[in-house]
Design a protein around this motif. Sequence first.
Motif, short mmCIF file in Angstrom:
data_model
loop_
_atom_site.label_atom_id
_atom_site.label_comp_id
_atom_site.label_asym_id
_atom_site.label_seq_id
_atom_site.Cartn_x
_atom_site.Cartn_y
_atom_site.Cartn_z
N GLU A 174 -5.71 -50.88 -14.45
CA GLU A 174 -4.62 -51.43 -15.25
C GLU A 174 -4.41 -50.62 -16.53
OE1 GLU A 174 -2.48 -53.86 -14.58
OE2 GLU A 174 -3.36 -54.09 -12.59
N LEU A 175 -5.48 -50.06 -17.09
CA LEU A 175 -5.38 -49.31 -18.35
C LEU A 175 -4.97 -47.86 -18.13
CD1 LEU A 175 -8.58 -50.62 -20.16
CD2 LEU A 175 -6.22 -51.06 -20.84
N LYS A 176 -5.21 -47.33 -16.96
CA LYS A 176 -5.01 -45.90 -16.73
C LYS A 176 -3.57 -45.46 -16.94
CE LYS A 176 -6.10 -42.29 -13.39
NZ LYS A 176 -6.63 -41.99 -12.03
N THR A 177 -2.62 -46.18 -16.36
CA THR A 177 -1.21 -45.77 -16.44
C THR A 177 -0.65 -45.84 -17.86
OG1 THR A 177 -0.85 -46.44 -14.14
CG2 THR A 177 1.10 -46.21 -15.54
N PRO A 178 -0.78 -46.98 -18.57
CA PRO A 178 -0.22 -47.00 -19.94
C PRO A 178 -0.86 -45.98 -20.86
CG PRO A 178 -1.52 -48.98 -19.50
CD PRO A 178 -1.33 -48.29 -18.20
N LEU A 179 -2.17 -45.69 -20.69
CA LEU A 179 -2.81 -44.68 -21.53
C LEU A 179 -2.25 -43.29 -21.25
CD1 LEU A 179 -6.55 -45.83 -21.53
CD2 LEU A 179 -4.97 -45.81 -23.46
N ALA A 180 -1.96 -43.02 -19.99
CA ALA A 180 -1.37 -41.71 -19.66
C ALA A 180 0.01 -41.57 -20.29
CB ALA A 180 -1.28 -41.57 -18.14
N VAL A 181 0.79 -42.65 -20.31
CA VAL A 181 2.12 -42.62 -20.93
C VAL A 181 1.99 -42.38 -22.44
CG1 VAL A 181 4.17 -43.98 -21.43
CG2 VAL A 181 3.14 -44.07 -19.16
N ILE A 182 1.06 -43.10 -23.08
CA ILE A 182 0.86 -42.95 -24.52
C ILE A 182 0.45 -41.52 -24.86
CG2 ILE A 182 -0.59 -43.66 -26.47
CD1 ILE A 182 -0.75 -46.44 -25.16
N LYS A 183 -0.47 -40.96 -24.09
CA LYS A 183 -0.91 -39.58 -24.33
C LYS A 183 0.25 -38.60 -24.17
CE LYS A 183 -4.43 -36.24 -22.86
NZ LYS A 183 -3.48 -35.17 -22.53
#
Length: 408
Positions: A174-183
């Motif tokens: 669940e955390l992987k996708t939003p963190l990739a967008v933020i980065k």
Amino acid sequence: MGSGLTTTAGKSVLSGINFPADNVRALLDTMDRAVVVASRDGQVLMVNGRAKRCLEEQGKHNLTTLNIFEEVLNVRPQEISKRIESGENDIEIAGRNGSKSFQARLRWIPESDWIAIQFANEVIQKEENGSVQPTVQELLQEREITYRNLLAAYLKLQEVNRQKTVFLASAAHELKTPLAVIKGYYDLLLSNSLGKLTDKQKDILEESKESCERLVRLVSMFLNYSALESGKLVLQLRENDLRDCLEEMAGRWSEAFKRKGVKLDAQLDPSIPTFKFDYQKVQQAAANLLDNALKHTPTGGTVTLRAKPHFWERRVAEIAPVEERRRFRLPRPNSVEVSVTDSGSGIAPEHHQEIFEDFVRVDRNTSGMGLGLAIAKRLIQAHRGKIWVESEYQRGSTFAFLLPMDQS
């Protein structure tokens, strides 16, 4: 009461049951073992003569206020109810009460919601000096009961561990996708594509990006850990160049070392031949060691990454023929040794084994979840290699692992 069977109320507790109370009294009194009938909360409803004598010997004279579970069996009524509701109709309990040991068998009677308790050994053999000496049969029974209890506890812990692994994997996904967008947005802003940034804005964004990258590494670590725990680790063994693997990994970490002011020195022996290994898994194991070294090395320190051929003399290795041993004075390298040496605070010898276990952190002042070294250990062992640490407190550390070249 005149009869051997005792009830805890003035009237018969057997009213409403389709058999005569006198017959039940006679039946229970003929039994050669102590029997107690209790309610779900532990209130004594009836006892036979043998059970009454045993309870009185323990000083339990007032049966109307006695809680048989807590005061005799040393177990909470809630625990008994929980086991019954989970489907256990026949429960065995072993323990000691004062100087006496016991084995009790609890059977739930659904029709009346009563619990019949039968004691297996209320009479304990004594030696002449008065010391309590259990019989061989009692010891075997106690061992069997202990084994069953331990097995049940082990299976329960296994299930809890499985649920923990599933939770970690779900949370990480669940955390992987939003963190990739933020980065990605940080990279876009720092490239000045959306407008020029001031020096202060750039510093803030770079610091935020670094925190985001740390979260990405934690998420990646959770995913790898869940894959290892579930047994889904599959090695992609291909002919690779270990120097390229480590140089690429060191290049990705060079910026993090510069930001902290720690020197990263890579010394990779050019004579290392290509051999079969999983490029990504070995890179991840080495990266975990670099990450650990960076955390524990102060500003101005040095971290050295080394790789060199090594002869690993294992007991299972085949002995070379005499002619071949004569041709080569030194054994031919059959593995590669990779090491990461730091100039940090070091690790006391008593912690050298436990630091490779899951969720173990010797230094509580550092960040992380204590999974990096545990994951590295499993990845190296999957390659049939080994990993270890050489360190003294306040004298730095060297983490090293061996990779066999004969992977098949």
